[in-house]
Design a protein around this motif. Structure first.
Motif, PDB file in Angstrom:
ATOM      1  N   MET A   1       0.818  -1.197   0.000  1.00 34.14           N
ATOM      2  CA  MET A   1       0.000   0.000   0.000  1.00 34.14           C
ATOM      3  C   MET A   1       0.865   1.266   0.000  1.00 34.14           C
ATOM      4  N   ILE A   2       1.912   1.256   0.801  1.00 32.98           N
ATOM      5  CA  ILE A   2       2.820   2.402   0.835  1.00 32.98           C
ATOM      6  C   ILE A   2       3.526   2.546  -0.508  1.00 32.98           C
ATOM      7  N   PHE A   3       3.803   1.419  -1.144  1.00 37.00           N
ATOM      8  CA  PHE A   3       4.459   1.442  -2.443  1.00 37.00           C
ATOM      9  C   PHE A   3       3.603   2.191  -3.468  1.00 37.00           C
ATOM     10  N   TYR A   4       2.302   1.926  -3.496  1.00 33.29           N
ATOM     11  CA  TYR A   4       1.409   2.593  -4.439  1.00 33.29           C
ATOM     12  C   TYR A   4       1.295   4.092  -4.137  1.00 33.29           C
ATOM     13  N   LEU A   5       1.282   4.424  -2.863  1.00 34.96           N
ATOM     14  CA  LEU A   5       1.216   5.832  -2.477  1.00 34.96           C
ATOM     15  C   LEU A   5       2.468   6.575  -2.933  1.00 34.96           C
ATOM     16  N   LEU A   6       3.638   6.001  -2.692  1.00 38.84           N
ATOM     17  CA  LEU A   6       4.889   6.616  -3.111  1.00 38.84           C
ATOM     18  C   LEU A   6       4.994   6.693  -4.635  1.00 38.84           C
ATOM     19  N   ALA A   7       4.548   5.637  -5.297  1.00 36.92           N
ATOM     20  CA  ALA A   7       4.592   5.630  -6.762  1.00 36.92           C
ATOM     21  C   ALA A   7       3.672   6.708  -7.339  1.00 36.92           C
ATOM     22  N   SER A   8       2.489   6.883  -6.764  1.00 33.59           N
ATOM     23  CA  SER A   8       1.566   7.907  -7.270  1.00 33.59           C
ATOM     24  C   SER A   8       2.104   9.317  -6.983  1.00 33.59           C
ATOM     25  N   LEU A   9       2.721   9.521  -5.824  1.00 37.15           N
ATOM     26  CA  LEU A   9       3.321  10.816  -5.520  1.00 37.15           C
ATOM     27  C   LEU A   9       4.474  11.122  -6.462  1.00 37.15           C
ATOM     28  N   PHE A  10       5.305  10.126  -6.735  1.00 40.61           N
ATOM     29  CA  PHE A  10       6.416  10.312  -7.661  1.00 40.61           C
ATOM     30  C   PHE A  10       5.904  10.617  -9.063  1.00 40.61           C
ATOM     31  N   THR A  11       4.843   9.932  -9.476  1.00 43.53           N
ATOM     32  CA  THR A  11       4.257  10.171 -10.801  1.00 43.53           C
ATOM     33  C   THR A  11       3.674  11.576 -10.889  1.00 43.53           C
ATOM     34  N   ALA A  12       2.977  12.007  -9.841  1.00 47.09           N
ATOM     35  CA  ALA A  12       2.391  13.346  -9.845  1.00 47.09           C
ATOM     36  C   ALA A  12       3.492  14.413  -9.883  1.00 47.09           C
ATOM     37  N   ALA A  13       4.565  14.209  -9.118  1.00 45.70           N
ATOM     38  CA  ALA A  13       5.667  15.171  -9.122  1.00 45.70           C
ATOM     39  C   ALA A  13       6.345  15.214 -10.485  1.00 45.70           C
ATOM     40  N   THR A  14       6.496  14.075 -11.111  1.00 42.78           N
ATOM     41  CA  THR A  14       7.118  14.010 -12.435  1.00 42.78           C
ATOM     42  C   THR A  14       6.255  14.725 -13.471  1.00 42.78           C
ATOM     43  N   LEU A  15       4.952  14.480 -13.423  1.00 45.18           N
ATOM     44  CA  LEU A  15       4.052  15.138 -14.382  1.00 45.18           C
ATOM     45  C   LEU A  15       4.030  16.650 -14.181  1.00 45.18           C
ATOM     46  N   SER A  16       3.993  17.099 -12.934  1.00 47.57           N
ATOM     47  CA  SER A  16       3.967  18.549 -12.703  1.00 47.57           C
ATOM     48  C   SER A  16       5.281  19.194 -13.132  1.00 47.57           C
ATOM     49  N   ALA A  17       6.402  18.519 -12.928  1.00 51.92           N
ATOM     50  CA  ALA A  17       7.687  19.052 -13.383  1.00 51.92           C
ATOM     51  C   ALA A  17       7.727  19.109 -14.909  1.00 51.92           C
ATOM     52  N   PHE A  18       7.182  18.095 -15.560  1.00 48.46           N
ATOM     53  CA  PHE A  18       7.163  18.070 -17.023  1.00 48.46           C
ATOM     54  C   PHE A  18       6.288  19.198 -17.569  1.00 48.46           C
ATOM     55  N   VAL A  19       5.134  19.418 -16.978  1.00 49.94           N
ATOM     56  CA  VAL A  19       4.237  20.489 -17.428  1.00 49.94           C
ATOM     57  C   VAL A  19       4.899  21.846 -17.200  1.00 49.94           C
TER      58      VAL A  19
END
Length: 89
Positions: A1-19
């Motif tokens: 469960m923590i893995f999915y939370l960290l993965a989603s946070l990392f994905t959101a940070a990556t997308l916001s940096a890309f935008v």
């Protein structure tokens, strides 16, 4: 469960940096194109014209009465009374 939370946070940070980087790149490209256009106009002999909305007059100097209450200012002659003396003479 923590893995999915960290993965989603990392994905959101990556997308916001890309935008953010994409937006900055587009702004940079538009500014560069504008500078190239101005340079080509200057090379052709045209003088850049400043828009009327960008021209600002200097604001009026504020009229402070604080300096008139200092002892030195009270000893100065009143300009209006000096002009009246000259006119009466």
């Amino acid at each position: 469960m923590i893995f999915y939370l960290l993965a989603s946070l990392f994905t959101a940070a990556t997308l916001s940096a890309f935008v953010s980087l994409t937006d900055s790149g587009l702004r940079l490209r538009n500014a560069f194109i504008g500078l190239q256009r101005e340079r080509s106009l200057a090379d052709a002999g045209f003088v850049p014209h400043v828009e009327a909305t960008e021209v600002r007059l200097r604001p009026a100097a504020p009229s402070y009465r604080g300096s008139a209450t200092r002892p030195f200012a009270r000893r100065l002659p009143n300009r209006l009374s000096a002009l009246q003396d000259v006119a009466a003479a």
